[in-house]
Design a protein around this motif. Structure first.
Motif, PDB file in Angstrom:
ATOM      1  N   VAL A  66      49.336  59.046  55.049  1.00  0.00           N
ATOM      2  CA  VAL A  66      48.910  59.134  53.649  1.00  0.00           C
ATOM      3  C   VAL A  66      50.115  59.053  52.719  1.00  0.00           C
ATOM      4  O   VAL A  66      50.087  58.375  51.684  1.00  0.00           O
ATOM      5  CB  VAL A  66      48.124  60.440  53.396  1.00  0.00           C
ATOM      6  N   THR A  67      51.185  59.715  53.066  1.00  0.00           N
ATOM      7  CA  THR A  67      52.374  59.727  52.205  1.00  0.00           C
ATOM      8  C   THR A  67      53.119  58.399  52.214  1.00  0.00           C
ATOM      9  O   THR A  67      53.853  58.083  51.279  1.00  0.00           O
ATOM     10  CB  THR A  67      53.356  60.819  52.663  1.00  0.00           C
ATOM     11  N   GLY A  95      51.514  54.599  47.171  1.00  0.00           N
ATOM     12  CA  GLY A  95      50.105  54.340  46.884  1.00  0.00           C
ATOM     13  C   GLY A  95      49.876  52.869  46.618  1.00  0.00           C
ATOM     14  O   GLY A  95      50.828  52.097  46.453  1.00  0.00           O
ATOM     15  N   LEU A 101      48.142  56.311  41.392  1.00  0.00           N
ATOM     16  CA  LEU A 101      49.041  57.461  41.393  1.00  0.00           C
ATOM     17  C   LEU A 101      49.043  58.150  40.027  1.00  0.00           C
ATOM     18  O   LEU A 101      49.076  59.380  39.936  1.00  0.00           O
ATOM     19  CB  LEU A 101      50.450  57.021  41.779  1.00  0.00           C
ATOM     20  N   ALA A 104      45.826  60.094  39.822  1.00  0.00           N
ATOM     21  CA  ALA A 104      45.902  61.340  40.583  1.00  0.00           C
ATOM     22  C   ALA A 104      46.762  62.376  39.869  1.00  0.00           C
ATOM     23  O   ALA A 104      46.446  63.575  39.875  1.00  0.00           O
ATOM     24  CB  ALA A 104      46.456  61.062  41.979  1.00  0.00           C
ATOM     25  N   LEU A 262      48.471  65.851  45.242  1.00  0.00           N
ATOM     26  CA  LEU A 262      48.269  64.407  45.192  1.00  0.00           C
ATOM     27  C   LEU A 262      48.048  63.811  46.578  1.00  0.00           C
ATOM     28  O   LEU A 262      47.297  62.838  46.723  1.00  0.00           O
ATOM     29  CB  LEU A 262      49.447  63.717  44.494  1.00  0.00           C
ATOM     30  N   ALA A 266      44.927  61.577  47.502  1.00  0.00           N
ATOM     31  CA  ALA A 266      45.116  60.278  48.156  1.00  0.00           C
ATOM     32  C   ALA A 266      44.315  60.195  49.452  1.00  0.00           C
ATOM     33  O   ALA A 266      43.694  59.175  49.757  1.00  0.00           O
ATOM     34  CB  ALA A 266      46.598  60.052  48.439  1.00  0.00           C
ATOM     35  N   SER A 267      44.332  61.275  50.219  1.00  0.00           N
ATOM     36  CA  SER A 267      43.673  61.259  51.525  1.00  0.00           C
ATOM     37  C   SER A 267      42.169  61.068  51.407  1.00  0.00           C
ATOM     38  O   SER A 267      41.529  60.558  52.337  1.00  0.00           O
ATOM     39  CB  SER A 267      43.983  62.554  52.282  1.00  0.00           C
ATOM     40  N   THR A 269      40.738  59.355  48.812  1.00  0.00           N
ATOM     41  CA  THR A 269      40.416  58.188  47.984  1.00  0.00           C
ATOM     42  C   THR A 269      40.948  56.911  48.636  1.00  0.00           C
ATOM     43  O   THR A 269      40.221  56.218  49.337  1.00  0.00           O
ATOM     44  CB  THR A 269      40.958  58.358  46.549  1.00  0.00           C
ATOM     45  N   TRP A 270      42.236  56.613  48.458  1.00  0.00           N
ATOM     46  CA  TRP A 270      42.737  55.347  48.996  1.00  0.00           C
ATOM     47  C   TRP A 270      43.282  55.449  50.422  1.00  0.00           C
ATOM     48  O   TRP A 270      43.606  54.444  51.026  1.00  0.00           O
ATOM     49  CB  TRP A 270      43.795  54.748  48.075  1.00  0.00           C
ATOM     50  N   SER A 271      43.379  56.624  50.972  1.00  0.00           N
ATOM     51  CA  SER A 271      43.852  56.883  52.344  1.00  0.00           C
ATOM     52  C   SER A 271      45.337  56.588  52.522  1.00  0.00           C
ATOM     53  O   SER A 271      46.099  57.461  52.907  1.00  0.00           O
ATOM     54  CB  SER A 271      43.062  56.078  53.386  1.00  0.00           C
TER      55      SER A 271
END
Length: 424
Positions: A66-67, A95, A101, A104, A262, A266-267, A269-271
């Motif tokens: 994710v990061t 992202g 980003l 988020a 964040l 992210a995890s 939504t966009w993974s």
């Protein structure tokens, strides 16, 4: 049941910048004579050395962390470190473009968001989607992207009086829509106000590599403890459609909390950023000589063309800050208000419509950027003048004098004639 749900649901309109780009592209494909000054795409093809990296990485179809992959995060950290902001890979989240980003980061704020007026169209739209109140503070006379400090203090005082909690301030350094870059002194004045009021600063620095002269300012210089910086490769590397973005967090407890928040967003939504793009990010953000050369030559082209188009608008009677970064200008037709009023033009929307429908010049009205509707201001993007084909764009990129190229001369003449007709 479904119709009822639609009626009661939230109506979300297409981004004004994306809408104008699609509308102008349809006209061009239909064979209409249109000068496309409506969309902020960097306007250059992808160099072979970047294509080679993507070709090599294309088979990667796994979900990245994710990061982001370690190599890409370390490269982004190095990008900041080389600019005087020591950064560890743990402070970076990648992202699919800087836009999600930013979304988020706004979601993670506790309170209302202060944005400059005018400002990029998506800031206020994203806040509205999230139910976050916005407070618009006009920019100063010299540059955009930063609220006027005196008016900012007044807006915060009014919000405090009204019991409105403010979560943060959003800056654009350099600025879209004005094509200008604030001085570090301007930024520091806002920083001092943010510090006194314990506010977060979100600094959108996606154009930081495209300052024509000198270094880009940043609140990281004087307020690193509560500044979030977003950026990406859409503008400096002309990779808008590849969707590569990153955000930097402070290295402290508050920054760790924001980062973890964040990552959670992210995890769900966009993974993760697309795996092949992780390799592109690692390569480009490490800034080997060929990347540095591409950015330098691109910046030169942006400056030459933006300045030439700025001169055409000034010659036509508009007031306009001279561009100092990126590929935008923001002309004000107030000196022509009486002439335009005689044609029924009394808002920026009507002005943009007149230029497009009568003169074939596609721009975007200032009201789309949160400006007051009656202000006769337009956002003009200059980078799609470089050419319609990759051959033309590379020729413009390599040219000692791109203003002498026939298709660029033709565009400038078309603009000149259209602006002259507007005044008649």
């Amino acid at each position: 049941m479904s119709n009822h749900a639609v009626q009661e649901g939230k109506m979300v309109h297409k981004s004004a910048t994306l809408a104008i780009n699609e509308a102008l592209e349809r006209r061009l494909k239909a064979g209409e004579k249109v000068l496309h000054l409506g969309f902020g795409e960097a306007g250059l093809p992808v160099p072979d050395f970047i294509l080679d990296v993507l070709r090599e990485a294309a088979p990667a179809n796994h979900y990245a962390p994710v990061t982001g992959e370690m190599a890409a995060r370390e490269a982004a950290a190095g990008w900041f470190t080389r600019r005087g902001y020591p950064t560890d890979y743990s402070q970076i989240l990648l992202g699919p473009g800087s836009k999600p980003l930013l979304f988020a980061a706004i979601m993670a704020l506790d309170g209302a968001l202060i944005i400059p007026q005018p400002a990029w169209v998506s800031y206020a739209a994203q806040a509205e989607l999230l139910g976050v109140d916005t407070i618009k503070v006009p920019i100063g006379d010299e540059c955009g992207g930063v609220p006027d400090p005196r008016l900012l203090s007044e807006a915060i005082a009014q919000a405090n009086h009204d019991g409105v909690k403010i979560g943060g301030i959003l800056l654009t350094l350099p600025d879209n829509p004005t094509g200008t870059v604030a001085s570090q002194q301007d930024v520091d004045a806002v920083v001092e106000i943010a510090r006194v009021n314990n506010l977060t600063i979100i600094s959108d620095e996606i154009y930081a590599d495209l300052v024509y002269s000198g270094e880009a300012p940043s609140p990281l210089k004087t307020y690193p403890e509560k500044t979030l910086v977003t950026s990406g490769l859409s503008k400096n590397m002309s990779l808008g459609g590849w969707r590569i973005g990153y955000i930097r967090f402070p290295r402290n407890d508050w920054g760790d909390t924001m980062r973890d928040t964040l990552i959670g967003i992210a995890s769900e939504t966009w993974s993760a950023m697309a795996s092949p793009m992780q390799d592109v990010a690692a390569y480009a953000l490490s800034e080997p000589p060929e990347i540095q050369e591409f950015v330098t030559k691109s910046k030169r082209l942006h400056e030459i063309i933006s300045t030439a188009i700025w001169q055409e608008f000034v010659n036509a009677g508009a007031i306009c800050r001279k561009p100092t970064a990126a590929f935008y200008i923001y002309p004000d037709f107030d000196p022509l208000r009486d002439i335009l009023a005689a044609k029924g033009i009394d808002t920026s929307e009507k002005l943009a419509h007149e230029l497009l429908t009568k003169h074939g010049i596609g721009t975007l009205q200032g009201s789309a950027f949160g400006d007051v509707p009656e202000a006769l201001r337009l956002r003009v993007a200059t980078s799609l003048v470089y050419g319609r084909t990759n051959e033309q764009r590379w020729t413009a990129y390599d040219s000692e004098d791109p203003l002498e190229l026939p298709w660029i001369q033709e565009s400038l003449e078309f603009l000149r004639d259209g602006l002259a007709a507007l005044r008649r």
